[in-house]
Design a protein around this motif. Structure first.
Motif, PDB file in Angstrom:
ATOM      1  N   LEU A   9     -70.650 -21.414  31.221  1.00 57.11           N
ATOM      2  CA  LEU A   9     -70.217 -21.182  29.843  1.00 57.11           C
ATOM      3  C   LEU A   9     -71.341 -21.237  28.814  1.00 57.11           C
ATOM      4  CD1 LEU A   9     -66.853 -23.211  29.785  1.00 57.11           C
ATOM      5  CD2 LEU A   9     -67.197 -20.781  30.246  1.00 57.11           C
ATOM      6  N   GLN A  10     -72.343 -22.068  29.039  1.00 59.23           N
ATOM      7  CA  GLN A  10     -73.413 -22.199  28.042  1.00 59.23           C
ATOM      8  C   GLN A  10     -74.111 -20.866  27.745  1.00 59.23           C
ATOM      9  OE1 GLN A  10     -75.689 -25.623  29.457  1.00 59.23           O
ATOM     10  NE2 GLN A  10     -74.899 -26.860  27.770  1.00 59.23           N
ATOM     11  N   PRO A  11     -74.452 -20.059  28.768  1.00 60.90           N
ATOM     12  CA  PRO A  11     -75.076 -18.759  28.454  1.00 60.90           C
ATOM     13  C   PRO A  11     -74.151 -17.822  27.676  1.00 60.90           C
ATOM     14  CG  PRO A  11     -75.460 -19.364  30.754  1.00 60.90           C
ATOM     15  CD  PRO A  11     -74.431 -20.322  30.219  1.00 60.90           C
ATOM     16  N   ILE A  12     -72.845 -17.932  27.895  1.00 61.56           N
ATOM     17  CA  ILE A  12     -71.904 -17.083  27.160  1.00 61.56           C
ATOM     18  C   ILE A  12     -71.950 -17.424  25.673  1.00 61.56           C
ATOM     19  CG2 ILE A  12     -69.452 -16.542  26.829  1.00 61.56           C
ATOM     20  CD1 ILE A  12     -69.063 -16.953  29.837  1.00 61.56           C
ATOM     21  N   LYS A  13     -71.922 -18.713  25.366  1.00 58.24           N
ATOM     22  CA  LYS A  13     -71.999 -19.118  23.962  1.00 58.24           C
ATOM     23  C   LYS A  13     -73.350 -18.757  23.372  1.00 58.24           C
ATOM     24  CE  LYS A  13     -71.359 -22.949  20.754  1.00 58.24           C
ATOM     25  NZ  LYS A  13     -71.058 -24.396  20.577  1.00 58.24           N
ATOM     26  N   ALA A  14     -74.415 -18.985  24.131  1.00 56.28           N
ATOM     27  CA  ALA A  14     -75.767 -18.699  23.646  1.00 56.28           C
ATOM     28  C   ALA A  14     -75.979 -17.208  23.406  1.00 56.28           C
ATOM     29  CB  ALA A  14     -76.800 -19.219  24.642  1.00 56.28           C
ATOM     30  N   ASN A  15     -75.236 -16.378  24.129  1.00 56.90           N
ATOM     31  CA  ASN A  15     -75.378 -14.924  24.012  1.00 56.90           C
ATOM     32  C   ASN A  15     -74.290 -14.330  23.117  1.00 56.90           C
ATOM     33  OD1 ASN A  15     -76.701 -12.482  24.576  1.00 56.90           O
ATOM     34  ND2 ASN A  15     -75.367 -12.041  26.316  1.00 56.90           N
ATOM     35  N   ASP A  16     -73.954 -15.062  22.059  1.00 56.39           N
ATOM     36  CA  ASP A  16     -72.980 -14.599  21.052  1.00 56.39           C
ATOM     37  C   ASP A  16     -71.620 -14.277  21.663  1.00 56.39           C
ATOM     38  OD1 ASP A  16     -72.227 -14.056  18.412  1.00 56.39           O
ATOM     39  OD2 ASP A  16     -72.628 -11.909  18.645  1.00 56.39           O
ATOM     40  N   PHE A  17     -71.217 -15.095  22.649  1.00 53.10           N
ATOM     41  CA  PHE A  17     -69.890 -15.024  23.248  1.00 53.10           C
ATOM     42  C   PHE A  17     -69.600 -13.689  23.937  1.00 53.10           C
ATOM     43  CE2 PHE A  17     -69.613 -18.084  19.738  1.00 53.10           C
ATOM     44  CZ  PHE A  17     -69.195 -19.212  20.429  1.00 53.10           C
ATOM     45  N   LEU A  18     -70.636 -13.085  24.499  1.00 47.79           N
ATOM     46  CA  LEU A  18     -70.445 -11.856  25.268  1.00 47.79           C
ATOM     47  C   LEU A  18     -70.115 -12.220  26.713  1.00 47.79           C
ATOM     48  CD1 LEU A  18     -73.366  -9.600  23.965  1.00 47.79           C
ATOM     49  CD2 LEU A  18     -70.935  -9.465  23.358  1.00 47.79           C
ATOM     50  N   LEU A  19     -69.134 -11.536  27.269  1.00 50.86           N
ATOM     51  CA  LEU A  19     -68.769 -11.770  28.667  1.00 50.86           C
ATOM     52  C   LEU A  19     -69.823 -11.125  29.559  1.00 50.86           C
ATOM     53  CD1 LEU A  19     -66.449 -12.926  30.484  1.00 50.86           C
ATOM     54  CD2 LEU A  19     -65.555 -10.587  30.566  1.00 50.86           C
ATOM     55  N   LEU A  47     -67.785 -25.810  24.264  1.00 48.03           N
ATOM     56  CA  LEU A  47     -67.786 -24.614  25.100  1.00 48.03           C
ATOM     57  C   LEU A  47     -66.396 -24.000  25.259  1.00 48.03           C
ATOM     58  CD1 LEU A  47     -70.397 -25.740  27.781  1.00 48.03           C
ATOM     59  CD2 LEU A  47     -70.734 -24.135  25.898  1.00 48.03           C
ATOM     60  N   ILE A  48     -65.471 -24.709  25.929  1.00 45.17           N
ATOM     61  CA  ILE A  48     -64.158 -24.101  26.213  1.00 45.17           C
ATOM     62  C   ILE A  48     -63.435 -23.722  24.926  1.00 45.17           C
ATOM     63  CG2 ILE A  48     -61.860 -24.521  27.171  1.00 45.17           C
ATOM     64  CD1 ILE A  48     -63.189 -26.133  29.410  1.00 45.17           C
ATOM     65  N   HIS A  49     -63.325 -24.655  23.999  1.00 40.85           N
ATOM     66  CA  HIS A  49     -62.600 -24.329  22.759  1.00 40.85           C
ATOM     67  C   HIS A  49     -63.303 -23.219  21.981  1.00 40.85           C
ATOM     68  CE1 HIS A  49     -60.451 -24.516  19.050  1.00 40.85           C
ATOM     69  NE2 HIS A  49     -61.529 -24.909  18.399  1.00 40.85           N
ATOM     70  N   SER A  50     -64.620 -23.318  21.855  1.00 40.20           N
ATOM     71  CA  SER A  50     -65.367 -22.310  21.090  1.00 40.20           C
ATOM     72  C   SER A  50     -65.257 -20.928  21.721  1.00 40.20           C
ATOM     73  CB  SER A  50     -66.845 -22.704  20.992  1.00 40.20           C
ATOM     74  OG  SER A  50     -67.000 -23.904  20.286  1.00 40.20           O
ATOM     75  N   ILE A  51     -65.348 -20.876  23.042  1.00 38.78           N
ATOM     76  CA  ILE A  51     -65.293 -19.580  23.726  1.00 38.78           C
ATOM     77  C   ILE A  51     -63.890 -18.983  23.661  1.00 38.78           C
ATOM     78  CG2 ILE A  51     -65.466 -18.471  25.998  1.00 38.78           C
ATOM     79  CD1 ILE A  51     -67.876 -20.378  26.524  1.00 38.78           C
TER      80      ILE A  51
END
Length: 275
Positions: A9-19, A47-51
Motif C-alpha cells: 500500500l505504501q507505494p500506492i499512496k506515494a504514487n498519488d493513489f494510482l493502482l 494507508l487503508i483509510h486514505s487509499i
C-alpha cells in the motif's frame, strides 16, 4: 501479513493513489477490508483509510462495487463487530470505527450522482441508528494504536447520510435523542467529538422545523442527581461542551432564538457545577 500489506500500500499512496499495473482492484479491496480494523495505526489510518477514500473519490470503483463495499461494512463483522460483547478498551472498536468511516465518501458519490435506491439509504440510516445505540467505546486517541474516535467517525457518517435527500424529518427526529444519550455519559470526550457531532446535528436540523430543533436542544440540559458522585461532573462537562459547540456554530446565520435558548441552558447548567 500486515507488513506485506504495508509494503503493497505504501507505494500506492506515494504514487498519488494510482493502482499499479497488473494489480487487481478487487483483490486489493478484499485485503484492505480484511485489515480495516488493524491496531497498526499506519496501516489502518494512513494507508487503508486514505487509499479507500481516494479510490472512492476518484471513481476507481463502479456503482456496483461501491454498493458491495457499503453492504460489507454494514454487517455484523464490521460496523457491529463484537459490539455489546467486547470488553472495555478492547481492540474491536478500531474495526467498527473505521468501517463507519467508509460511509461518508460513498454517500458523497451518491449525492453527486445518485446510484443507491431509496430503501438502501434508509437501510444505512437504520444501521447507523442501531450502531449509535450500541457503541460504548468512547476512546479518542489510543497510545500506540492511534485513533479509535468512534463517535467522531459516527458523526461524519451521520452528517453524510443526513445530507441525502432520501432522509426524512421523522428519521432525524428518531436519531437526535440517541445522540443526546451518547453525549450525556460519564466518560469524557477529549478530542473534539462534540464539534464533529454538531456538524451532523446542523445538517439534521435542516430536515426539521425550528420548534422541533428547539424542543430537542432543551433536552440537552443535564440535571444532577447527586452532589457526591464525581461521574456526574463528567456528564456535566460533556453537556457543557456540546451546548457550547452548538452555540458558537449558531453565531452564523439567523439563529437568534436558538442562541438565546443555548445561552439560557448554559447559565442553568452552571447551577449543576460542583464548584
Amino acid at each position: 501479513m500486515e507488513t506485506k500489506l504495508i509494503d503493497v500500500l505504501q507505494p500506492i499512496k506515494a504514487n498519488d493513489f494510482l493502482l499499479p499495473e497488473g494489480k487487481s482492484l478487487q483483490e486489493l479491496t478484499t485485503m484492505m477490508l480484511q485489515r480495516i480494523g488493524s491496531v497498526h495505526p499506519v496501516l489502518r489510518d494512513d494507508l487503508i483509510h486514505s487509499i479507500f477514500t481516494a479510490f472512492i473519490e476518484r471513481g476507481h470503483y463502479n456503482n456496483e462495487q461501491l454498493r458491495n463495499i457499503l453492504q460489507s461494512v454494514l454487517n455484523k463483522n464490521y460496523l457491529f463487530y463484537r459490539i455489546g460483547m467486547s470488553k472495555k478498551e478492547e481492540d474491536a472498536v478500531f474495526k467498527r470505527s473505521f468501517s463507519v468511516l467508509l460511509i461518508p465518501p460513498i454517500m458523497k458519490k451518491h449525492r453527486e450522482k445518485p446510484f443507491l435506491k431509496e430503501e438502501e439509504i434508509h437501510r444505512v440510516w437504520d444501521n447507523l441508528k442501531k450502531y449509535m445505540q450500541q457503541e460504548s467505546d468512547h476512546r479518542g486517541y489510543v497510545q500506540g494504536k492511534g485513533w479509535a474516535h468512534a463517535m467522531a467517525h459516527a458523526a461524519d457518517a451521520l452528517d453524510s447520510v443526513a445530507a441525502c435527500d432520501e432522509i426524512t424529518s421523522e428519521e432525524v427526529k428518531q436519531m437526535l435523542p440517541i445522540i443526546r444519550t451518547q453525549f450525556l455519559i460519564d466518560q469524557p470526550y477529549l478530542f473534539d467529538e462534540e464539534e464533529r457531532m454538531v456538524t451532523a446535528i446542523l445538517t439534521m436540523f435542516k430536515k426539521i422545523e425550528p420548534n422541533e430543533q428547539l424542543e430537542w436542544i432543551e433536552t440537552l440540559l443535564y440535571e444532577r442527581e447527586s452532589w457526591d458522585n464525581p461521574n456526574e461532573d463528567i456528564i456535566i462537562n460533556n453537556c457543557k461542551h456540546l451546548l457550547r459547540a452548538l452555540y458558537f456554530r449558531m453565531l452564523e446565520g439567523n439563529n437568534r432564538q436558538l442562541r438565546q435558548v443555548l445561552e439560557d441552558l448554559l447559565k442553568e447548567l452552571r447551577k449543576q457545577e460542583a464548584y
